[in-house]
Design a protein around this motif. Structure first.
Motif, PDB file in Angstrom:
ATOM      1  N   PHE A  56       0.928  -1.090   0.062  1.00  0.00           N
ATOM      2  CA  PHE A  56       0.030   0.031  -0.211  1.00  0.00           C
ATOM      3  C   PHE A  56       0.983   1.444   0.004  1.00  0.00           C
ATOM      4  O   PHE A  56       2.010   1.144   0.308  1.00  0.00           O
ATOM      5  CB  PHE A  56      -0.897  -0.019   1.233  1.00  0.00           C
ATOM      6  N   ARG A  57       0.399   2.574  -0.370  1.00  0.00           N
ATOM      7  CA  ARG A  57       0.991   3.509  -0.291  1.00  0.00           C
ATOM      8  C   ARG A  57       1.574   3.846   0.853  1.00  0.00           C
ATOM      9  O   ARG A  57       0.983   3.673   2.142  1.00  0.00           O
ATOM     10  CB  ARG A  57      -0.038   4.928  -0.882  1.00  0.00           C
ATOM     11  N   SER A  58       2.581   4.771   1.097  1.00  0.00           N
ATOM     12  CA  SER A  58       3.249   4.927   2.168  1.00  0.00           C
ATOM     13  C   SER A  58       2.360   6.013   2.972  1.00  0.00           C
ATOM     14  O   SER A  58       2.398   6.472   4.345  1.00  0.00           O
ATOM     15  CB  SER A  58       4.812   5.936   2.047  1.00  0.00           C
ATOM     16  N   THR A  59       1.366   6.595   2.345  1.00  0.00           N
ATOM     17  CA  THR A  59       0.541   7.618   2.950  1.00  0.00           C
ATOM     18  C   THR A  59      -0.651   7.089   3.660  1.00  0.00           C
ATOM     19  O   THR A  59      -1.683   7.594   4.265  1.00  0.00           O
ATOM     20  CB  THR A  59       0.040   8.800   2.059  1.00  0.00           C
ATOM     21  N   ASP A  60      -0.961   5.658   3.321  1.00  0.00           N
ATOM     22  CA  ASP A  60      -2.027   5.011   3.870  1.00  0.00           C
ATOM     23  C   ASP A  60      -1.852   4.520   5.092  1.00  0.00           C
ATOM     24  O   ASP A  60      -0.519   4.205   5.553  1.00  0.00           O
ATOM     25  CB  ASP A  60      -2.523   3.848   3.098  1.00  0.00           C
ATOM     26  N   LEU A  61      -2.543   4.712   6.137  1.00  0.00           N
ATOM     27  CA  LEU A  61      -2.211   4.310   7.604  1.00  0.00           C
ATOM     28  C   LEU A  61      -2.784   3.006   8.062  1.00  0.00           C
ATOM     29  O   LEU A  61      -3.792   2.543   7.577  1.00  0.00           O
ATOM     30  CB  LEU A  61      -3.018   5.519   8.347  1.00  0.00           C
ATOM     31  N   LYS A  85      -7.466  -2.853  -5.682  1.00  0.00           N
ATOM     32  CA  LYS A  85      -6.288  -2.720  -4.970  1.00  0.00           C
ATOM     33  C   LYS A  85      -6.484  -3.859  -4.071  1.00  0.00           C
ATOM     34  O   LYS A  85      -5.421  -4.615  -3.561  1.00  0.00           O
ATOM     35  CB  LYS A  85      -6.170  -1.275  -4.322  1.00  0.00           C
ATOM     36  N   MET A  86      -7.403  -3.860  -3.299  1.00  0.00           N
ATOM     37  CA  MET A  86      -7.846  -4.684  -2.104  1.00  0.00           C
ATOM     38  C   MET A  86      -7.915  -6.277  -2.647  1.00  0.00           C
ATOM     39  O   MET A  86      -7.485  -7.069  -2.201  1.00  0.00           O
ATOM     40  CB  MET A  86      -9.260  -4.312  -1.614  1.00  0.00           C
ATOM     41  N   ILE A  90      -5.406  -9.028  -1.525  1.00  0.00           N
ATOM     42  CA  ILE A  90      -5.756 -10.559  -0.958  1.00  0.00           C
ATOM     43  C   ILE A  90      -5.297 -11.510  -1.748  1.00  0.00           C
ATOM     44  O   ILE A  90      -5.054 -12.693  -1.457  1.00  0.00           O
ATOM     45  CB  ILE A  90      -7.401 -10.559  -0.924  1.00  0.00           C
ATOM     46  N   GLN A  91      -5.211 -11.303  -3.355  1.00  0.00           N
ATOM     47  CA  GLN A  91      -4.589 -12.375  -4.040  1.00  0.00           C
ATOM     48  C   GLN A  91      -3.006 -12.833  -3.766  1.00  0.00           C
ATOM     49  O   GLN A  91      -2.432 -13.634  -3.418  1.00  0.00           O
ATOM     50  CB  GLN A  91      -4.703 -12.082  -5.260  1.00  0.00           C
ATOM     51  N   ALA A 108     -11.667  -9.339   4.193  1.00  0.00           N
ATOM     52  CA  ALA A 108     -11.367  -7.912   4.317  1.00  0.00           C
ATOM     53  C   ALA A 108     -12.669  -7.218   4.128  1.00  0.00           C
ATOM     54  O   ALA A 108     -13.606  -7.709   3.277  1.00  0.00           O
ATOM     55  CB  ALA A 108     -10.457  -7.322   3.320  1.00  0.00           C
ATOM     56  N   GLY A 109     -12.870  -6.208   4.775  1.00  0.00           N
ATOM     57  CA  GLY A 109     -14.207  -5.188   4.785  1.00  0.00           C
ATOM     58  C   GLY A 109     -13.657  -3.799   4.410  1.00  0.00           C
ATOM     59  O   GLY A 109     -12.767  -3.369   4.772  1.00  0.00           O
ATOM     60  N   LEU A 110     -14.559  -3.334   3.693  1.00  0.00           N
ATOM     61  CA  LEU A 110     -14.285  -1.928   3.045  1.00  0.00           C
ATOM     62  C   LEU A 110     -15.507  -1.091   3.244  1.00  0.00           C
ATOM     63  O   LEU A 110     -16.704  -1.361   2.801  1.00  0.00           O
ATOM     64  CB  LEU A 110     -13.720  -1.957   1.644  1.00  0.00           C
TER      65      LEU A 110
END
Length: 131
Positions: A56-61, A85-86, A90-91, A108-110
């Motif tokens: 994931f992006r470095s800006t995602d927490l 992306k999710m 998962i894959q 995963a839930g979104l």
């Protein structure tokens, strides 16, 4: 003078982009700990955390939430991009070799984060759509 169509496109993109909350859960994690021990379970958590940090992006927490759950707060993006992306992540986890554990899976839930939502409503929404 009115804005260009390029400005209009940017506004539409910005409106379509929103922040997202994902909740990831290692399925049957208790069985991993019971069968292989807590040191192995800790190794699984570490590998998963490393995969998230690199994917994931470095800006995602990214936060650990409970024993085998993680939460990710994503920078604004559109629904199709975050869903894709999710699914890719998962894959990636399905294809990853974890210490001692074969075929580890995650659910995963979104949920979309709106500035007008109560935090608990977003959390519940993400939990309800875990698959």
């Amino acid at each position: 003078m009115h804005g260009s169509s390029r400005d209009k496109d940017k506004r539409q993109q910005k409106q379509a982009s929103t922040s997202w909350l994902a909740i990831l859960d290692i399925e049957h994690f208790k069985n991993i700990n019971d069968q292989y021990g807590h040191i192995c379970g800790d190794g699984v958590l570490l590998v998963l955390a490393q995969k998230m940090r690199h994917f994931f992006r470095s800006t995602d927490l990214i936060f650990r939430f409970g024993g085998e759950e993680f939460m990710i707060v994503f920078e604004p993006t559109d629904a199709d991009s975050i869903s894709n992306k999710m699914a890719e992540f998962i894959q990636l986890i399905r294809d990853t070799s974890f210490p001692f554990v074969e075929n580890m899976t995650i659910s995963a839930g979104l949920a979309r984060i709106s500035p007008y939502d109560f935090q608990i409503a977003v959390l519940e929404s993400a939990l309800l759509c875990k698959k």
